[in-house]
Design a protein around this motif. Structure first.
Motif, PDB file in Angstrom:
ATOM      1  N   LYS A 131       0.763  -1.106   0.087  1.00  0.00           N
ATOM      2  CA  LYS A 131      -0.175  -0.055  -0.007  1.00  0.00           C
ATOM      3  C   LYS A 131       0.973   1.243   0.011  1.00  0.00           C
ATOM      4  O   LYS A 131       1.909   1.383   0.726  1.00  0.00           O
ATOM      5  CB  LYS A 131      -0.920   0.060   1.242  1.00  0.00           C
ATOM      6  N   HIS A 132       0.661   2.206  -0.870  1.00  0.00           N
ATOM      7  CA  HIS A 132       1.077   3.597  -0.762  1.00  0.00           C
ATOM      8  C   HIS A 132       1.015   4.193   0.522  1.00  0.00           C
ATOM      9  O   HIS A 132      -0.289   3.873   1.036  1.00  0.00           O
ATOM     10  CB  HIS A 132       0.660   4.512  -1.633  1.00  0.00           C
ATOM     11  N   VAL A 133       1.626   5.025   1.274  1.00  0.00           N
ATOM     12  CA  VAL A 133       1.349   5.463   2.543  1.00  0.00           C
ATOM     13  C   VAL A 133       1.763   7.151   2.645  1.00  0.00           C
ATOM     14  O   VAL A 133       2.672   7.511   2.043  1.00  0.00           O
ATOM     15  CB  VAL A 133       2.258   4.912   3.506  1.00  0.00           C
ATOM     16  N   TYR A 134       0.836   7.624   3.405  1.00  0.00           N
ATOM     17  CA  TYR A 134       0.974   9.210   3.626  1.00  0.00           C
ATOM     18  C   TYR A 134       1.065   8.896   5.242  1.00  0.00           C
ATOM     19  O   TYR A 134      -0.216   8.737   5.745  1.00  0.00           O
ATOM     20  CB  TYR A 134      -0.038  10.025   3.215  1.00  0.00           C
ATOM     21  N   VAL A 135       2.047   9.625   5.712  1.00  0.00           N
ATOM     22  CA  VAL A 135       2.016   9.476   7.293  1.00  0.00           C
ATOM     23  C   VAL A 135       2.380  10.934   7.715  1.00  0.00           C
ATOM     24  O   VAL A 135       3.103  11.878   7.420  1.00  0.00           O
ATOM     25  CB  VAL A 135       3.452   8.702   7.707  1.00  0.00           C
ATOM     26  N   GLU A 136       1.535  11.184   8.868  1.00  0.00           N
ATOM     27  CA  GLU A 136       1.974  12.538   9.385  1.00  0.00           C
ATOM     28  C   GLU A 136       3.252  12.640   9.919  1.00  0.00           C
ATOM     29  O   GLU A 136       3.920  11.811  10.343  1.00  0.00           O
ATOM     30  CB  GLU A 136       0.846  12.849  10.530  1.00  0.00           C
TER      31      GLU A 136
END
Length: 472
Positions: A131-136
């Motif tokens: 999965k592609h991820v965007y992490v704060e």
């Protein structure tokens, strides 16, 4: 459509369709493989963390229905109320592991918006599933975690983005261009400051017995952190000040402000760090060391060696209301930074002051800006004007691994390591050995091996031990 004997991967698909200009067809999600979608398809996004900053991240990624929010997860039902109302058809979970297992086939990408101590395990679990991820921000709680996530992004070939939105802004890109073009000469010193913390820090561990609210899964909220009894003092946002959960002022704002010089000066691993922190007294000459929470203020000096024809540089961080000296070139009535902080570059031929979301980067004295001939941004391939940090990531996910994002983990990981070096110094500051405090001296850093070489006790803050049942 292709026959069953033929396999289409995403890169070949894009290549072939670009050659056939004007042609159009849809490839089903399952044909392109786990984690990838056809350009004509919507991105299926899951949210680990549904409240707080997720109330910004998820709607921007959703983009008024241009994409899908297909699953939601939060350990505090109270925080998820708005998201569940907005996307009522998205299955809701408390445990992200259960969500990833049950919704795996329907998820392309994941946005992680949780307390810092959970970022690494959640992002890693998603990446291992493709999965592609965007992490704060900050990317992780520990230096070791940041190094592993940086490596994992390459291993699993997923599109990544850390949530420091300023990195997608024109001002950040302009500063990088100007500094590297030598507009103020060779930079030797950078001052970075913030008004954080705006939550309690430098305070004792809370006491008292409290019932766990029915809406909160406290064990899941603790996750990787050591067990402690529930206390409302830790949530929803005040966890930032506690060392087991958050990363203090540096974690909150360092990944925003330090990002600008980190890019502009091509900083890599630092070579040393030292700090001083605000003292707390409970009486006359009765100093106390609250090691469970970060100090109320700090000043941190991080030094970097020469690199890429650039000289050594010292970066000095200030928080808790402390600022560097006002530059002589700044007029008495001119603002020094923004309400939440600022950045001052000192070079051999001048100075430059910058911020993030307000004041434009400005040469000092400011009158220079009237006649200055500044180079054009080195990012011509990025549409003029901030395209939106979350939207940029979404579009990159559709194009596939290797597509540019402003804060992909190959940049965000090393940046986070530098930010967390400051916290390593802060947490080492009050360690007493005999009658001495070695952590108050200059700590020498071996970046490649992730080790402080002259004070072994400080290495405890490079990699923490997870609670039983949790691993990265």
């Amino acid at each position: 459509m292709p026959s069953n004997k033929r396999t289409i991967n995403r890169r070949n698909f894009i290549k072939n369709t670009s050659l056939a200009a004007g042609s159009f067809f849809i490839v089903p999600r399952h044909v392109l493989g786990r984690g990838y979608t056809a350009p004509s398809d919507k991105l299926n996004i899951a949210g680990i963390g549904a409240g707080g900053k997720a109330e910004v991240n998820l709607p921007f990624a959703y983009n008024n229905g241009a994409e899908n929010i297909v699953a939601l997860c939060d350990v505090d039902d109270r925080m998820a109320v708005n998201a569940r109302k907005r996307w009522p058809n998205a299955p809701y979970y408390r445990d992200y592991r259960e969500m990833l297992e049950k919704e795996n086939k329907n998820i392309d990408a994941v946005i992680v918006t949780t307390p810092d101590h959970m970022h690494a395990v959640q992002a890693m679990a998603a990446m291992q599933l493709g999965k592609h991820v965007y992490v704060e921000k900050p990317l992780t709680h520990d230096i070791y975690e940041a190094r592993l996530l940086t490596q994992a992004a390459q291993k699993y070939k997923v599109v990544t983005q850390m949530g420091n939105q300023g990195s997608s802004g024109d001002d950040t890109r302009n500063v990088e261009t100007w500094i590297q073009a030598g507009v103020i000469g060779k930079v030797h010193t950078v001052h970075v400051w913030t008004n954080r913390p705006v939550w309690p820090q430098g305070i004792p561990t809370p006491t008292g017995k409290f019932d766990i609210p029915a809406e909160v899964s406290w064990d899941l909220w603790l996750g990787t952190a050591p067990f402690r009894d529930f206390n409302p003092a830790y949530l929803p946002a005040t966890w930032r000040g506690w060392v087991d959960f958050g990363s203090g002022s540096l974690g909150d704002m360092g990944c925003h402000f330090i990002d600008v010089p980190f890019r502009a000066l091509k900083l890599g691993y630092p070579e040393s760090v030292e700090c001083s922190v605000g003292s707390v007294y409970t009486g006359f000459f009765k100093e106390v060391f609250y090691t469970d929470s970060y100090p109320p203020s700090s000043r941190i000096s991080i030094r970097f060696p020469a690199r890429d024809k650039m000289p050594p540089v010292e970066m000095i961080w200030y928080d808790g209301g402390i600022k560097p000296d006002r530059p002589e070139e700044l007029l008495p009535d001119e603002p020094f930074g923004e309400w939440d902080g600022g950045i001052l570059f000192e070079g051999t031929r001048g100075k430059l002051i910058a911020g993030l979301f307000g004041r434009k980067p400005t040469l000092l004295p400011t009158q220079k800006m009237k006649d200055a001939k500044l180079p054009q941004s080195k990012f011509p391939f990025v549409e003029k004007g901030s395209e939106g940090h979350q939207t940029q990531w979404v579009q990159a996910c559709k194009k596939g691994f290797g597509t540019y994002t402003s804060s992909s983990f190959d940049m965000a990981g090393p940046l986070t390591e530098t930010v967390l070096m400051g916290n390593l110094a802060v947490r080492s500051y009050n360690i007493k050995v005999g009658n001495d405090f070695p952590g108050r001296k200059k700590l020498l850093w071996d970046g490649a091996n992730m080790r402080i070489t002259n004070f072994e006790e400080a290495n405890a803050f490079v990699k923490r031990e997870y609670r039983n049942g949790w691993k990265l």
